[in-house]
Design an enzyme around this catalytic site. Structure first.
Site, PDB file in Angstrom:
ATOM      1  N   ARG A   1       0.795  -1.225   0.000  1.00 36.22           N
ATOM      2  CA  ARG A   1       0.000   0.000   0.000  1.00 36.22           C
ATOM      3  C   ARG A   1       0.832   1.282   0.000  1.00 36.22           C
ATOM      4  O   ARG A   1       0.419   2.310   0.534  1.00 36.22           O
ATOM      5  CB  ARG A   1      -0.981   0.006   1.175  1.00 36.22           C
TER       6      ARG A   1
ATOM      7  N   SER B   1     -11.298   0.422   1.958  1.00 38.25           N
ATOM      8  CA  SER B   1     -10.691  -0.093   3.185  1.00 38.25           C
ATOM      9  C   SER B   1     -10.141   1.054   4.021  1.00 38.25           C
ATOM     10  O   SER B   1      -9.332   1.849   3.544  1.00 38.25           O
ATOM     11  CB  SER B   1      -9.564  -1.073   2.848  1.00 38.25           C
TER      12      SER B   1
ATOM     13  N   GLU C   1      -5.392   3.302   5.891  1.00 38.73           N
ATOM     14  CA  GLU C   1      -5.200   3.140   4.451  1.00 38.73           C
ATOM     15  C   GLU C   1      -5.824   4.320   3.718  1.00 38.73           C
ATOM     16  O   GLU C   1      -5.340   4.756   2.682  1.00 38.73           O
ATOM     17  CB  GLU C   1      -5.808   1.827   3.958  1.00 38.73           C
TER      18      GLU C   1
END
EC number: 1.3.1.98
Length: 303
Positions: free
Chosen positions: A175, A224, A294
């Site tokens: 990520r 998310s 995130e």
């Protein structure tokens, strides 16, 4: 107090004190001191080269993984327009490659590939957002990440200079991609392969069906909320501390997928951020694990 901004003369569009909430999937957030939509890459390069060096720049993609605070954003907020949405074939002796503008929606790339019998990028249909945003956070889903398909990337630095990076230069990790200094991604070359239309279509339909069954895709959400940890999925930790369905103001932890925060219609950005921070505290207090956001949070904090 916000810094007074002297704006370069450009061919793109400026808006001052521009409301940003409608540009995010959460539908919350304050105003941008200056909003700028460049006409093309040359316009953006000129703007960067001539903007005061002390002015903060924030880049928006599709707003699908973003929380803008209620007090808004100082400096200049940039959103890439239609000239950054092109998809073209690239001649290469070793790979099937398509060139994609950073402002292109992931969904549109998946659709283009279906139309042209190109496989390998089906996972993009399950990731809301733009290609540029996906590169910046190494977005991923259904067993693939951007690092698996990026061949090269073009970007402009804070002075408007153009750079080309190979995938290995971007230091992709879970990520995130790690590059030195400020960069705005403008274009990427993505690797794909020849496949049949029925095969590609089947994969796309499977991903879309799974999303509909497991994620609150018809609600105001930003995907998310937290990154998974090495040993646990974020949703498992949130469930473990009993916060599925929990609310603060108009913000709620989704009952369908508890790593999704939703705006039930009247949430503020503060409601959403406070709910997320409550989750982080509860998870840490009960497990000793720190959940990392995130969702990208930008803007001025409330006093």
């Amino acid at each position: 107090m916000s810094t007074v901004i002297s704006l370069p003369k450009v061919n793109g569009e400026y808006r001052k004190n521009f409301k940003l909430s409608h540009l995010t999937w959460f539908k919350v957030g304050g105003i941008s001191q200056v909003f700028y939509k460049p006409k093309d890459e040359h316009d953006l390069s000129y703007f960067l080269a001539n903007l005061q060096s002390n002015i903060k720049i924030t880049v928006l993609g599709a707003g699908s993984n973003l929380l803008i605070r209620d007090n808004g954003i100082d400096g200049v907020t940039i959103k890439l327009g239609r000239s950054f949405n092109e998809i073209n074939f690239v001649k290469n002796n070793h790979y099937n490659i398509i060139s994609v503008g950073a402002g292109t929606l992931n969904y549109d790339v998946a659709k283009f590939c279906l139309q042209h019998n190109l496989g390998g990028l089906e996972f993009l249909v399950g990731i809301p957002g733009t290609i540029g945003g996906g590169i910046a956070m190494n977005a991923g889903a259904y067993g693939q990440e951007f690092k698996d398909v990026v061949y090269s990337v073009e970007a402009l630095d804070r002075s408007g200079n153009k750079h080309i990076f190979l995938s290995k230069d971007l230091n992709f990790e879970y990520r995130q991609c790690i590059v030195n200094g400020f960069l705005i991604f403008t274009k990427t070359n993505l690797i794909c392969y020849n496949d049949s239309k029925p095969s590609i279509s089947q994969k796309l339909q499977k991903i879309q069906t799974v999303r509909k069954l497991t994620q609150p895709i018809n609600q105001k959400t930003a995907g998310s909320a937290f990154r998974n940890t090495n040993n646990y999925k974020a949703w498992q930790l949130i469930d473990k501390v009993g916060l599925r369905g929990h609310s603060i103001g108009g913000a709620q932890v989704s009952n369908l997928h508890c790593n999704f925060l939703i705006n039930n219609g009247n949430a503020t950005a503060s409601d959403i951020e406070n709910l997320g921070e409550l989750i982080r505290k509860k998870v840490f207090d009960h497990t000793g694990i720190t959940l990392e956001w995130e969702i990208k949070i930008v803007g001025k904090k409330s006093l």
